[in-house]
Scaffold this active site. Structure first.
Site, PDB file in Angstrom:
ATOM      1  N   HIS A  35     -11.265  -6.125   8.394  1.00 59.44           N
ATOM      2  CA  HIS A  35     -12.066  -5.917   7.186  1.00 59.44           C
ATOM      3  C   HIS A  35     -13.345  -5.167   7.537  1.00 59.44           C
ATOM      4  O   HIS A  35     -14.377  -5.373   6.923  1.00 59.44           O
ATOM      5  CB  HIS A  35     -12.421  -7.251   6.521  1.00 59.44           C
ATOM      6  CG  HIS A  35     -11.255  -7.970   5.936  1.00 59.44           C
ATOM      7  ND1 HIS A  35     -10.316  -8.607   6.697  1.00 59.44           N
ATOM      8  CD2 HIS A  35     -10.852  -8.137   4.645  1.00 59.44           C
ATOM      9  CE1 HIS A  35      -9.398  -9.155   5.915  1.00 59.44           C
ATOM     10  NE2 HIS A  35      -9.698  -8.881   4.671  1.00 59.44           N
TER      11      HIS A  35
ATOM     12  N   GLU B 156       0.838  -1.201   0.000  1.00 59.93           N
ATOM     13  CA  GLU B 156       0.000   0.000   0.000  1.00 59.93           C
ATOM     14  C   GLU B 156       0.873   1.250   0.000  1.00 59.93           C
ATOM     15  O   GLU B 156       0.525   2.255  -0.626  1.00 59.93           O
ATOM     16  CB  GLU B 156      -0.941  -0.004   1.211  1.00 59.93           C
ATOM     17  CG  GLU B 156      -2.098  -0.982   1.112  1.00 59.93           C
ATOM     18  CD  GLU B 156      -1.690  -2.431   1.339  1.00 59.93           C
ATOM     19  OE1 GLU B 156      -0.570  -2.675   1.830  1.00 59.93           O
ATOM     20  OE2 GLU B 156      -2.497  -3.335   1.015  1.00 59.93           O
TER      21      GLU B 156
END
Lengths: 337, 377
Positions: free
Chosen positions: A138, A69
């Site tokens: 998540h 990322e």
């Protein structure tokens, strides 16, 4: 003999289709737009938001990135420095923490530290939010981190129309933006809607009143908009008429729409699914307290996640998150103050 | 450097001291060699002069001395094309004005910052390209193709990769040379960014200035391999080691990496072995012998890049013995070095920069709240 031309009947579009349309249309409109992220090309994205994009625009503009990322964001900063506009996908917004330094120190500050020489038209977008059993990694809504990092736009659409219009607005805004998509809404049939045929973009910084009311104002965004709307239905049965404001953009914040509502209803409940401490609901309460205090008939309240991570097992998850029940109870307490 | 694109690299891909039979330096003219020599003086003078200015109380920021590391800067930058990008960090302040400075230091169309802009930044004045919004080396220029540095070590390597990706999309052939300390190779982003650049064969040359000390931590506590360049093996890219005190060896190795990158074969790591002459910053006075043994410092500074370059030029016949006796700047610290240890044009050049800085005003206070966001068109 007449020639009959059959037009396809317009169909309602879901949230993920709206996002996909925004990307295809912006890729078409702006040849300098690059998309990059994990699994976005060959696979079409973990949630299919970029499905078909690489086949149409090629692997050099729709880039499958290594799992980094920091590098997805860092190279997006470089692309922007080189004159490009970038959509950088986080596979889950939870993973954005791995790119945090590049976002807050490199991207967010670039325009500032170069006295305006360099623009950063980069939209970092990704699926966010709880209520789906995604557990700790998540389910996050970590928008507050970015609201506290000057230089970033922070956006969170709650409908297909807004998802498309705000993504286009963000990609045209010219500033770096963290774009929180609600993955529980991606394929939710109940919210599918007809989208305009013509091009449209929603400028950042405009809230919308989702439901008008006179007794109390819920100020929220993202998935909690629907909890607030449901609570409003329950409250109506109890004789309380609630207004629901969807701020849509956290930075910049449309204060006027909020203050106008508070002037009418005199009661505020700010709602977000992120933890309470230093969360955005607190920011809304603070601004109303500072600038619209005279309109308040009761202490402004926050309904948020408890100051906990998001747990997995259903009873645990529901326990820590805002719920219709919690909202109704808070509203009754507020109006009876 | 004969590997072709797409083939699996051999296990011994790291190439130490391995340069082609015709070295890049063999293509340099006598004028080039003399210019390189002159640039070493320029970088050194910039450093000793600023240390003097700081000691006189004229500066407020922290100085990160590049003393003894000038060979890395000059040797890395000299072979770049004007349109190439660079990404310097805190110890590379001279890089901002050394970029594309060849021969005519005042050329109007130079793709580097002027000495005036750099001095205005050092003095924290509005004439800085960043209008003194961030300190010391945290400047850059989009138009001059210099990535703006930050304090996040190795954090600009992914930016370098992105900017050359953009250039490639636009049909350009620019490379980017990034500068990093050996300490920054411990950062995850160092590896993540080089991995990405290697996957996409992006023209990024990662120069590692291994000056043996990351603030107060020796290199062996930062990196487990003897040579930082060995890290290249894991990415299947060339890793070269240069003698950072020999500007021509740096030039050879970095140019080899630049040519490799420009031809589309991808990134490289070039480790330049050098030694940090002073403390981390001027606040870290290591004359006190606090954490670095005095003998180590003396040994590390014994091989002065100016002296080594002079010896090379003498051997090549580019200068004669009489010339070699002028301008003895080597081995002298900021207290010892005098203006007449440097070529007069070097002193004049910096004086003009400082003069500009002193006449440049402080930025107006309300600029502190400006440019958080791009203003609406």
């Amino acid at each position: 003999m007449s020639l009959v031309v059959e037009h396809a009947a317009p169909v309602k579009k879901n949230y993920v289709t709206a996002l996909k349309e925004a990307l295809f249309e912006e890729m078409e409109r702006n040849p300098n737009l690059i998309c990059q992220g994990e699994d976005i090309g060959i696979l079409g994205g973990a949630f299919g938001v970029t499905e078909g994009l690489q086949a149409r625009y090629g692997a050099s503009r729709v880039v499958d990135m290594p799992i980094s990322e920091a590098c997805i964001v860092g190279s997006a900063v470089g692309l922007a420095l080189g004159g490009k506009t970038v959509m950088a996908e986080m596979q889950f917004i939870d993973f954005i923490s791995c790119g945090f330094d590049q976002i807050v120190n490199m991207m967010a500050t670039y325009h500032y530290r170069t006295a305006g020489e360099v623009n950063m038209p980069v939209v970092v977008r990704g699926p966010a939010g709880a209520y789906g059993g995604g557990a700790l990694y998540h389910s996050q809504m970590n928008e507050a981190w970015f609201c506290n990092s000057p230089g970033l736009r922070v956006v969170c659409p709650s409908t297909p129309y807004d998802a498309k219009g705000l993504l286009k607005g963000a990609l045209r805004d010219g500033n770096p933006c963290i774009f929180f998509e609600i993955k529980e809404l991606y394929r939710k049939r109940e919210i599918a809607e007809f989208l305009p045929e013509e091009d449209y973009a929603i400028p950042l910084g405009k809230a919308i009143v989702r439901r008008e009311g006179s007794d109390l104002t819920f100020v929220t965004y993202g998935q909690n908009v629907y909890h607030c709307l449901q609570a409003a239905v329950e409250l109506e049965k109890l004789g309380v008429n609630a207004e629901v404001i969807d701020i849509r953009t956290l930075v910049p914040l449309d204060e006027d729409t909020i203050f106008t509502s508070i002037a009418k209803t005199n009661h505020l409940i700010a709602v977000n699914e992120a933890p309470m401490t230093c969360g955005f609901a607190g920011e809304i309460v603070a601004r109303v307290s500072e600038k619209a205090f005279e309109y308040l008939d009761a202490p402004p309240m926050r309904i948020t996640r408890l100051d906990t991570p998001v747990p997995w097992a259903k009873p645990l998850e529901l326990h820590v998150l805002p719920s219709v029940e919690k909202l109704v109870n808070a509203a009754l307490k507020s109006v009876k103050f | 450097m004969s590997r072709t694109s797409g083939t699996a690299p051999a296990a011994n891909a790291t190439q130490k001291g391995d340069t082609p039979s015709i070295r890049p330096r063999d293509l340099l003219s006598k004028e080039d060699c003399l210019e390189i020599f002159r640039q070493l003086y320029l970088a050194r003078y910039f450093d000793v002069r600023l240390i003097k200015e700081k000691r006189l109380g004229h500066l407020t920021g922290t100085l990160y001395s590049s003393h003894n590391q000038e060979g890395v800067l000059v040797g890395s930058l000299y072979g770049l094309k004007p349109n190439d990008w660079i990404s310097p960090i805190h110890r590379d302040m001279p890089a901002f004005f050394l970029k594309d400075i060849k021969f005519d230091w005042r050329r109007a169309d130079r793709m580097g910052l002027s000495i005036e802009e750099v001095c205005a930044q050092v003095w924290g004045r509005v004439g800085s390209p960043g209008r003194a919004r961030d300190n010391w080396s945290h400047i850059g220029s989009r138009s001059k193709r210099i990535i703006h540095s930050t304090s996040m070590l190795a954090g600009t390597i992914p930016v370098a990769a992105g900017v050359v990706y953009a250039d490639r999309l636009d049909g350009g052939d620019a490379v980017c040379v990034t500068f990093n300390g050996e300490g920054s190779t411990a950062q995850g982003i160092f590896h993540e960014a080089i991995n990405y650049a290697a996957v996409h064969k992006l023209p990024v040359v990662t120069v590692v200035e291994n000056n043996q000390w990351a603030y107060g931590t020796p290199a062996e506590l930062e990196c487990p391999t003897t040579d930082v360049a060995d890290r290249a093996r894991g990415f299947g890219i060339p890793g070269l080691v240069a003698d950072g005190q020999d500007v021509f060896d740096v030039y050879d190795k970095v140019m080899t990496a630049i040519n490799y990158a420009r031809s589309g074969r991808g990134p490289s790591i070039v480790e330049c072995k050098t030694f940090r002459a002073y403390g981390h910053g001027d606040h870290d006075d290591d004359r006190a012998n606090k954490y670095r043994p005095k003998e180590d410092v003396e040994k590390g500074r014994a091989r002065d890049p100016i002296a080594i370059c002079r010896a090379t030029l003498l051997a090549l016949g580019h200068i004669d013995a009489a010339h070699a006796e002028t301008f003895r700047a080597e081995g002298k610290n900021a207290s010892e070095a005098k203006n007449d240890d440097f070529p007069p044009e070097v002193v004049t050049f910096l004086n003009e920069g400082i003069e500009f800085a002193l006449q440049s005003s402080l930025p107006p206070a309300d600029e502190g709240a400006k440019w958080v966001f791009r203003e609406a068109k």
